[in-house]
Design an enzyme around this catalytic site. Sequence first.
Site, PDB file in Angstrom:
ATOM      1  N   GLU A 171       0.809  -1.316   0.152  1.00 24.22           N
ATOM      2  CA  GLU A 171      -0.130   0.032  -0.004  1.00 24.22           C
ATOM      3  C   GLU A 171       0.925   1.111  -0.016  1.00 24.22           C
ATOM      4  O   GLU A 171       0.888   1.891   0.994  1.00 24.22           O
ATOM      5  CB  GLU A 171      -0.880  -0.080   1.203  1.00 24.22           C
ATOM      6  N   GLU A 359      -5.498  -8.411   1.025  1.00 19.48           N
ATOM      7  CA  GLU A 359      -6.134  -7.921   2.052  1.00 19.48           C
ATOM      8  C   GLU A 359      -7.518  -7.838   1.652  1.00 19.48           C
ATOM      9  O   GLU A 359      -7.784  -7.183   0.878  1.00 19.48           O
ATOM     10  CB  GLU A 359      -5.347  -6.779   2.776  1.00 19.48           C
TER      11      GLU A 359
HETATM   12  O1  IFM Z   1      -4.094  -2.793   9.457  1.00 18.18           O
HETATM   13  C1  IFM Z   1      -4.169  -2.191   7.948  1.00 18.18           C
HETATM   14  C2  IFM Z   1      -2.930  -2.888   7.146  1.00 18.18           C
HETATM   15  O2  IFM Z   1      -1.643  -2.575   7.732  1.00 18.18           O
HETATM   16  C3  IFM Z   1      -2.667  -2.300   5.722  1.00 18.18           C
HETATM   17  N1  IFM Z   1      -4.319  -2.438   5.074  1.00 18.18           N
HETATM   18  C4  IFM Z   1      -5.435  -1.959   5.965  1.00 18.18           C
HETATM   19  C5  IFM Z   1      -5.318  -2.682   7.296  1.00 18.18           C
HETATM   20  C6  IFM Z   1      -6.689  -2.251   7.876  1.00 18.18           C
HETATM   21  O3  IFM Z   1      -6.391  -0.817   8.265  1.00 18.18           O
END
Ligand code: IFM
Length: 453
Positions: A171, A359
């Site tokens: 990210e 994710e």
């Molecule tokens: O916890 C975070 C993760 O580190 C990166 N993506 C989003 C998740 C939730 O906010």
Amino acid sequence: MMDPKQFAARFPQDFLFGVATASYQIEGATRADGRKPCIWDAFSNMPGRVFARHNGDMACDHYNRWEEDLDLMKEMGVSAYRFSIAWPRILPDGTGRVNEKGLDFYDRLLDGLKDRGIKAFATLYHWDLPLALMGDGGWTARSTAYAFQRYAKVAMARLADRLDAVATFNEPWCSVWLSHLYGVHAPGERSMEAALHALHYTNLAHGLGVDAVRQVAGNLPVGLVLNAHSVVPGSDSEADRAAAERAHQFHNGAFFDPVFRGKYPEAFMAALGDRMPKIEDGDLEIIAQKLDWWGLNYYTPMRIADDRAEAAEFPATVPAPPVSQTKTDIGWEVYSPALGSLVKELYARYDLPPCYITENGACYNMEPVAGEVDDQPRLDYYIDHLGVVAGLAAEGLPMKGYFAWSLMDNFEWAEGYRMRFGLVHVDYQTQKRTLKKSGKWYAALAQAFAQKT
Ligand code: IFM
């Protein structure tokens, strides 16, 4: 409740069901075995930055409890684990001396995954920049991209033989815009100039990292994990639709275009190009090297309207109201169709390699009652979003796997420990792990899938 067996039948033969975490969020042991501080150690220890001044000192104590955590994954039956490597354990000063003891930890972890037959997906950078590099300007300095290249080489030379895939960055939207423009994440900067420097040097570091991985481990699939935003115009008006396109360029294009097209988006450059750092000859070729895979992190849509204020800076947008009234405990709108439209839109815009959902998950803060955590809304979220992924695969999109965020509750950055995303509940006083209702269902899905294949 949706029957996991029936559900499992909807995914392609070679699909992976995994769980994800990140180093600073779970490891703790921030002073152990030669690790030095990262920018999150400094940031979370400053008053007013992180909820209740929580920090990563203990987190889930995974550095010491990794065997128990791997056993839990094995019991759940997941086939892959996505984790990140902590740069400040490997090169505590960012450059210079290599810390063998830091590498030893990931050796143990990878051997442990192999012993349990779980595939290993590593991320090289999930936001724990060695604090020493801030002395040169952190991500706003070109030298940090080269420091990252060296770190990638060192880490891969030791660990690549037991990895199934590696990502350079997690990210970059967060480590660039959220950290240098909006000031919410470390280092808490609020400057467009700083953010534009961090943008280009992060993109450059990604390309140099791809190079480093390929020099050391030519066969290891290398990719990049992006939290692409599903940008939805707040109305059908021309102004809102134009605003949504600008938002796409700013939030997605600034990362996707250089990597998958070899240039920054046009309107973005017209508006902000003169505040970018110098783009040296050859930078864009380095950044745009072909990837073996990419990862999408998706949670919620981004609804956008035109910002009519004269002084509004590119992308000149304001948030538009949510469509669904269902929200998770962190306040994010639940709207699974946006995941499907986002994936389709990105494949229409760019020539992308195969995709993992690296994710996806939901924040709900239920606590155990008589040893059980009834987190039905999280389970509903998973069923909805996994259904969308199955649909995409059925339509022929190259969906290769899904990683639930997260294996367990952990340090949720500026929100500290008060926001919980885990399939497993963590009691931070005792470090007891309790599989939640959603975790039991996800485990049943992973197991049913493994039996069918
Ligand atoms: O916890 C975070 C993760 O580190 C990166 N993506 C989003 C998740 C939730 O906010």
